[in-house]
Scaffold this motif. Sequence first.
Motif, PDB file in Angstrom:
ATOM      1  N   ILE A   8     -80.657  -3.655  35.201  1.00 32.91           N
ATOM      2  CA  ILE A   8     -80.742  -2.528  34.266  1.00 32.91           C
ATOM      3  C   ILE A   8     -79.667  -2.667  33.202  1.00 32.91           C
ATOM      4  O   ILE A   8     -78.480  -2.727  33.527  1.00 32.91           O
ATOM      5  N   ILE A   9     -80.100  -2.726  31.966  1.00 41.61           N
ATOM      6  CA  ILE A   9     -79.141  -2.855  30.863  1.00 41.61           C
ATOM      7  C   ILE A   9     -78.971  -1.493  30.207  1.00 41.61           C
ATOM      8  O   ILE A   9     -79.945  -0.910  29.731  1.00 41.61           O
ATOM      9  N   ILE A  10     -77.746  -1.005  30.205  1.00 43.85           N
ATOM     10  CA  ILE A  10     -77.473   0.274  29.541  1.00 43.85           C
ATOM     11  C   ILE A  10     -76.536   0.014  28.362  1.00 43.85           C
ATOM     12  O   ILE A  10     -75.427  -0.480  28.534  1.00 43.85           O
ATOM     13  N   SER A  11     -77.037   0.298  27.165  1.00 43.87           N
ATOM     14  CA  SER A  11     -76.206   0.154  25.965  1.00 43.87           C
ATOM     15  C   SER A  11     -76.090   1.517  25.300  1.00 43.87           C
ATOM     16  O   SER A  11     -76.766   2.470  25.677  1.00 43.87           O
ATOM     17  N   GLY A  12     -75.262   1.592  24.300  1.00 43.97           N
ATOM     18  CA  GLY A  12     -75.115   2.859  23.571  1.00 43.97           C
ATOM     19  C   GLY A  12     -73.911   2.763  22.665  1.00 43.97           C
ATOM     20  O   GLY A  12     -73.058   1.902  22.859  1.00 43.97           O
ATOM     21  N   LEU A  21     -71.224   8.086  32.310  1.00 46.18           N
ATOM     22  CA  LEU A  21     -72.613   8.201  32.770  1.00 46.18           C
ATOM     23  C   LEU A  21     -72.894   7.223  33.915  1.00 46.18           C
ATOM     24  O   LEU A  21     -73.419   7.590  34.967  1.00 46.18           O
ATOM     25  N   VAL A  22     -72.498   5.974  33.688  1.00 44.96           N
ATOM     26  CA  VAL A  22     -72.767   4.916  34.655  1.00 44.96           C
ATOM     27  C   VAL A  22     -71.961   5.147  35.947  1.00 44.96           C
ATOM     28  O   VAL A  22     -72.467   4.986  37.045  1.00 44.96           O
ATOM     29  N   LYS A  23     -70.713   5.563  35.779  1.00 44.19           N
ATOM     30  CA  LYS A  23     -69.852   5.851  36.932  1.00 44.19           C
ATOM     31  C   LYS A  23     -70.489   6.940  37.797  1.00 44.19           C
ATOM     32  O   LYS A  23     -70.560   6.848  39.007  1.00 44.19           O
ATOM     33  N   LYS A  28     -73.512   9.118  42.453  1.00 41.76           N
ATOM     34  CA  LYS A  28     -74.518  10.079  42.902  1.00 41.76           C
ATOM     35  C   LYS A  28     -75.629   9.436  43.727  1.00 41.76           C
ATOM     36  O   LYS A  28     -76.140  10.034  44.651  1.00 41.76           O
ATOM     37  N   TYR A  29     -76.003   8.227  43.364  1.00 40.70           N
ATOM     38  CA  TYR A  29     -77.104   7.540  44.050  1.00 40.70           C
ATOM     39  C   TYR A  29     -76.573   6.226  44.594  1.00 40.70           C
ATOM     40  O   TYR A  29     -75.937   5.467  43.853  1.00 40.70           O
ATOM     41  N   ASP A  30     -76.862   5.943  45.876  1.00 39.04           N
ATOM     42  CA  ASP A  30     -76.216   4.751  46.439  1.00 39.04           C
ATOM     43  C   ASP A  30     -77.048   3.479  46.318  1.00 39.04           C
ATOM     44  O   ASP A  30     -76.737   2.476  46.930  1.00 39.04           O
ATOM     45  N   SER A  31     -78.096   3.517  45.492  1.00 38.94           N
ATOM     46  CA  SER A  31     -78.957   2.329  45.385  1.00 38.94           C
ATOM     47  C   SER A  31     -78.484   1.354  44.302  1.00 38.94           C
ATOM     48  O   SER A  31     -79.131   0.338  44.076  1.00 38.94           O
ATOM     49  N   TYR A  32     -77.382   1.682  43.630  1.00 33.77           N
ATOM     50  CA  TYR A  32     -76.981   0.850  42.486  1.00 33.77           C
ATOM     51  C   TYR A  32     -75.728   0.013  42.733  1.00 33.77           C
ATOM     52  O   TYR A  32     -74.808   0.456  43.413  1.00 33.77           O
ATOM     53  N   ALA A  33     -75.736  -1.171  42.137  1.00 30.34           N
ATOM     54  CA  ALA A  33     -74.528  -2.004  42.099  1.00 30.34           C
ATOM     55  C   ALA A  33     -74.119  -2.099  40.632  1.00 30.34           C
ATOM     56  O   ALA A  33     -74.965  -2.350  39.765  1.00 30.34           O
ATOM     57  N   LEU A  34     -72.864  -1.846  40.366  1.00 28.37           N
ATOM     58  CA  LEU A  34     -72.386  -1.858  38.977  1.00 28.37           C
ATOM     59  C   LEU A  34     -71.633  -3.149  38.695  1.00 28.37           C
ATOM     60  O   LEU A  34     -70.673  -3.476  39.399  1.00 28.37           O
ATOM     61  N   ARG A  96     -80.780  -5.222  45.364  1.00 28.29           N
ATOM     62  CA  ARG A  96     -80.162  -4.015  44.789  1.00 28.29           C
ATOM     63  C   ARG A  96     -80.430  -3.933  43.289  1.00 28.29           C
ATOM     64  O   ARG A  96     -80.621  -4.952  42.622  1.00 28.29           O
ATOM     65  N   ASP A  97     -80.427  -2.723  42.767  1.00 26.75           N
ATOM     66  CA  ASP A  97     -80.547  -2.528  41.320  1.00 26.75           C
ATOM     67  C   ASP A  97     -79.158  -2.712  40.712  1.00 26.75           C
ATOM     68  O   ASP A  97     -78.203  -2.044  41.133  1.00 26.75           O
TER      69      ASP A  97
END
Length: 207
Positions: A8-12, A21-23, A28-34, A96-97
């Motif tokens: 997932i690419i998040i730009s802005g 937002l990303v933090k 909040k959701y444990d399905s993500y790896a940052l 993982r996402d």
Amino acid sequence: MKRKGILIIISGFSGVGKGTLVKRLVEKYDSYALSISATTREPRPGEVDGREYFFLSKEAFENKIKENGLIEYACYCDNYYGTPREYVERQLEDGRDVILEIEIQGAYKVKKQYPDALTLFVMTPDAGELRYRLESRGTESEAVIEKRMQRAAKEALGIKEYEYIVVNDKLEKCVDEVHRIIMAAHNAAHRNMEFIDNIRKELEGGE
Ligand code: 5GP
């Protein structure tokens, strides 16, 4: 249906609150790896090496490029930023996402290598709000703020290449909206070709 990890690419625009937002999304959701990026910019007060970024010298960063240790890198307002390869590939293999919070040039490079990556662009409700947020962060000089506003004007031309835009007006609402988009993306037909092909084969075999 086997669940595969999505990149997932998040730009802005700078100052839009992508970091927060990303933090919050990861909290909040444990399905993500940052993914934690490497950069040559100086740490801001409160930033910790290995948490917000891996803060590298220019030389160390250039070595990483030579070793093919980065999926992509870009120069943004006079500093290098790049995505370390190993962590991202490992997390995706584990299903993982993985979230990359990166600017637009890097996003194009990642999308070329991972055509299935999901792209989102975070915006403020208007340009005045963007300047206000950059100024109230209080971590950048007026000259740097000017540079980042000019950069935002250039980046605005590329937003149409992203699949989704989200307006970061109220943080929690925005976090949930991003999560919903990602959940829906898992059900996109093109991300489930193996499942579709298997059913098709079973149907053909049953005839
Ligand atoms: P900042 O200095 O405000 O933390 O980040 C500046 C810009 O660099 C932001 O737009 C951020 O998304 C982007 N950025 C952070 N990490 C990376 C990275 O690994 N690659 C690229 N291409 N951009 C990044």
